[in-house]
Design an enzyme around this catalytic site. Structure first.
Site, PDB file in Angstrom:
ATOM      1  N   THR A 125       0.838  -1.205   0.000  1.00  0.00           N
ATOM      2  CA  THR A 125       0.000   0.000   0.000  1.00  0.00           C
ATOM      3  C   THR A 125       0.876   1.260   0.000  1.00  0.00           C
ATOM      4  O   THR A 125       0.483   2.286  -0.559  1.00  0.00           O
ATOM      5  CB  THR A 125      -0.977   0.008   1.199  1.00  0.00           C
ATOM      6  OG1 THR A 125      -0.268  -0.396   2.371  1.00  0.00           O
ATOM      7  CG2 THR A 125      -2.148  -0.906   0.959  1.00  0.00           C
TER       8      THR A 125
ATOM      9  N   GLU B 274       1.699  12.282   0.624  1.00  0.00           N
ATOM     10  CA  GLU B 274       1.868  13.471  -0.203  1.00  0.00           C
ATOM     11  C   GLU B 274       3.229  13.593  -0.864  1.00  0.00           C
ATOM     12  O   GLU B 274       3.359  14.189  -1.923  1.00  0.00           O
ATOM     13  CB  GLU B 274       1.551  14.705   0.648  1.00  0.00           C
ATOM     14  CG  GLU B 274       0.158  14.522   1.233  1.00  0.00           C
ATOM     15  CD  GLU B 274      -0.348  15.630   2.121  1.00  0.00           C
ATOM     16  OE1 GLU B 274      -0.645  16.703   1.595  1.00  0.00           O
ATOM     17  OE2 GLU B 274      -0.477  15.392   3.335  1.00  0.00           O
TER      18      GLU B 274
HETATM   19 MO1  MOS Z   1      -3.885  16.459   2.494  1.00  0.00          MO
HETATM   20  S1  MOS Z   1      -3.830  18.017   1.135  1.00  0.00           S
HETATM   21  O1  MOS Z   1      -3.225  17.205   3.862  1.00  0.00           O
HETATM   22  O2  MOS Z   1      -5.512  16.168   2.679  1.00  0.00           O
END
Ligand code: MOS
Length: 723
Positions: free
Chosen positions: A619, A689
């Site tokens: 994942t 991210e």
């Molecule tokens: Mo993320 S942009 O911190 O949901």
């Protein structure tokens, strides 16, 4: 390598998302949106709509639903619809039509006649820099302008002037829509003054609290259920309009109400990533030692100035050891739809400018861009004496360069028939953070263990992480763990945002597991229990004592209990005063640009990441792959265009380009694994991210390597490469 535990439910269609919920007597709401970009609603004629088939209610600023400005834990005040007549962007919610069926509501909505007083719209960032204002301080309290100068240096200009090599450039990045697969929707049900909302959110608890404040009811009267979320990427962190409307309409109609946004509405009613303009100047000595860095940014923001993309303040002051730094962050209020955080907010578009500029400097210095980066590798953020707790970026580059064949790269690219081929690289950084989290663990008589938290799994794999972390802490196989999340009634924490889910939840699981094991052992050795008065220990899901081994399930059955439950909490603390925390990565991209058509294809991509301990490689890899693909998309595809009158020119998935399979080659992902237990007990950091960070710059740098054309904006299009 564990497959997603909720995978079978999702691919077989059995996973129930917000809009999949239905109740007897449920009616459907359709949101009416403005068709001007700026002005006022003077009148709304709802007579015909009200008498259309199936219609049970029509609401407008002149016949509003009862709502008040809400408060979001993360973002402060949240605008709520229908409370005033002012229009500040095209596609702004101005009404709700509720009918027995969705089609009836939609058809009746088309019969609402709106009279506007039109004012001119201001939508261009580049054309309105004179409207710029200082951005408010970041959430950490950093002011919009930060200057750090070496002793004796008077100004950043002086530091740049004293540099032997200087590069300067203006970069820009397009507005983007999150385009999550699941459009925003909410099903609201009131029962005896208590509200239950089914929706997709990144935090059921935060959603419930914000809804309660908008509805002016006690927080305990609102329950949000969000067991499955079809993607979010930041767009589901705050309550969007459909949930307020569904809840308020259900309250007055005394019937369950479902409001689902259309895809077009998602583009204006929810939020987008701002457009940015960024000026970067970099100065270095002839050997590549960085002397000065200036990064000034302008972000578009809607008229309520609710969110600014912090491109100067995120990666720029952290990536390089640099004696002189000056950053500033401005915002330009425009008649554009709301803006909000989107995957790697700040770092995403900010890294495009910074990491393109570093590449430009490498070219100017005739230096290898990896060598330049590592020569200036930071040990701490600029101006901080808190060293990184763990940083293995050098190893990421070393492994990446070998794996990618970087040694074969020529500074002029190479030709391959009708194609020119280039390689580019860039650094990725995203802060390692976590939030307080509380986890509940129940050991059950059937030998399973339920691990629960209020947080969300919008496709990140948090459920799977909970299974694995629970299994490890309880010393039982993962298939005996039942993860539960997405319910505001469960213990708080596990917000899926800021790449914090895994570190927050896994830490709390360790503490809750230790507690439930302690409680189990106390129970096992208590008077009348199987191990009464004996020394006991726990291993393999069993209580051991005096040569006897009894599983927790058998023990509970023996003493006639269904389960034993404990709670554990974990929160950031002292470590924040001792170290700086970040994840790091090295991105590699190869592009092929067609000599005659100038079509750009990404032919290879590799990301090597240092994100602490990886709890589940499968994942984790998916998370990073998704992020890297997002980066390619930002570089070559995505651009939300707003017309001068405020209308989105391509606000739907027909006009808004995102990559398809044919645009994306195999994505190679590699992790260097150094558990960062200085950050949190689990040693895991975040992956949601960082995959997107640096990718757009790596693509642009590869395009430069292939073509000799430096494109300083994204997306890069064919026109940019035509002679
Ligand atoms: Mo993320 S942009 O911190 O949901």
């Amino acid at each position: 390598m564990t497959s997603r535990v909720d995978g079978p439910l999702k691919v077989s269609g059995r996973a129930k998302y917000g809009a999949d919920h239905g109740f007897p007597g449920m009616v459907h709401g359709y949101v009416v949106v403005s068709t001007i970009g700026h002005g006022e609603v003077v009148a709304m004629d709802t007579t015909v709509a009200k008498s259309a088939p199936g219609v049970v209610g029509v609401y407008s600023p002149f016949d509003p639903l009862k709502l008040r400005t809400a408060t979001s834990m993360l973002f402060g005040q949240t605008w709520v619809p229908l409370q005033d007549t002012e229009i500040v962007y095209y596609g702004q919610p101005i009404g709700l039509v509720v009918a027995e069926t969705f089609e009836q509501a939609r058809d009746a909505a088309a019969l609402v006649k709106v009279t506007y007083q039109l004012r001119p719209s201001v939508t261009s960032l580049r054309g309105n820099l004179d409207l710029a204002e200082d951005a408010p301080p970041t959430r950490e309290g950093t002011p919009s302008v930060v200057v750090e100068l070496a002793p004796g240096v008077e100004s950043i200009q002086d530091a740049l002037a004293a540099s032997q090599v200087v590069v300067e450039g203006t970069y820009s990045t397009a507005a983007q829509n999150h385009a999550a697969m699941e459009p925003h929707s909410a099903v609201a049900v009131w029962e005896s003054g208590e509200l239950t909302v089914y929706c997709g959110t990144q935090s059921a608890g935060m959603q419930a609290a914000e809804l309660a404040s908008g509805l002016d009811v006690d927080e305990s009267a609102v329950r949000v259920l969000s067991p499955f979320v079809g993607g979010a990427f930041g767009s589901k962190t705050r309550v969007s309009v459909e949930a307020f409307l569904a809840a308020a309409a259900a309250r007055v109609l005394n019937r369950p109400v479902k409001v689902a946004l259309t895809r077009e509405q998602v583009f204006t009613v929810t939020a987008n990533r701002p457009e940015t303009l960024q000026k970067v100047a970099l100065g270095a000595a002839a050997d590549g030692t960085l002397i000065a860095l200036r990064h000034d940014s302008w972000s578009s923001t809607p008229r309520d100035r609710s969110y600014v993309e912090p491109t100067s303040h995120t990666m720029t002051p952290k990536a390089y050891a640099i004696p002189n730094l000056a950053i500033s962050q401005m915002m330009v209020p425009l008649n554009i739809p709301p803006t909000s955080i989107m995957r790697a907010p700040g770092e995403g578009p900010g890294s495009f400018a910074l990491e393109s500029a570093i590449d430009e400097l490498a070219v100017a210095l005739r230096m290898d861009p990896i060598e330049l980066r590592l020569h200036n590798n930071s040990t701490a953020p600029v101006g901080s004496d808190l060293l990184w707790s763990s940083k293995h970026l050098e190893e990421c580059y070393r492994i990446g360069a070998r794996r990618f064949g970087w040694a074969n790269r020529s500074p002029e690219g190479r030709e391959d028939g009708e194609w020119v081929v280039g390689m580019g690289t860039a650094t990725a950084m995203y802060p390692a953070m976590r939030f307080p989290a509380t986890v509940l663990i129940s050991l059950r008589a059937d030998e399973t263990a339920v691990v629960s938290i209020g947080g969300a799994d919008p496709g990140t794999g948090l459920r799977t992480v909970m299974s694995l972390a629970g299994a490890e802490s309880l010393d039982i196989p993962a298939d005996r763990i039942i993860p539960q999340l997405g319910d505001s009634a469960l213990p708080p924490g596990g917000l899926s945002g800021g790449s914090t889910g895994t570190a927050s939840v896994a830490s709390a699981i360790m503490i809750a597991a230790a507690q439930v094991i302690d409680d189990l052992l106390a129970l096992a050795s208590s008077p009348g229990a199987p191990f009464a008065g004996k020394e006991v220990s726990y291993a393999d899901g069993c209580v051991h004592g005096d040569g006897q081994v009894v599983s927790f399930g058998a023990l509970l059955r023996e003493i006639g209990r269904e389960s034993i439950t404990a709670r554990g909490s974990s929160a950031p603390g002292e470590e924040l005063t001792k170290h700086s925390f970040s994840c790091f990565g090295a991105q590699f991209v190869e592009v092929r640009v067609h000599k005659w058509t100038c079509e750009t294809r990404v032919s290879r991509m590799l990301g090597v990441f240092d994100a602490g301990r990886i709890i589940n490689e499968k994942t984790a890899r998916s998370q990073i792959m998704g992020g890297m693909i997002w980066g390619v998309s930002a570089a070559l595809h995505e651009r939300l265009d707003i017309e001068p009158d405020g209308r989105p020119a391509n606000g739907d998935l027909a006009g808004y380009l995102v990559p398809v399979n044919a645009d994306i080659p195999d994505v190679d992902v590699h992790f260097v694994q150094y558990a960062d237990t200085l950050h949190n007990p689990s040693g895991a950091k975040g992956l949601g991210e960082i995959g997107v960070v640096g990718m757009a710059a790596a693509v642009a740098n590869a395009v430069y390597n292939a073509t000799g054309i430096r494109v300083r904006h994204i997306p890069i299009t064919i026109e940019d490469l035509l002679d």
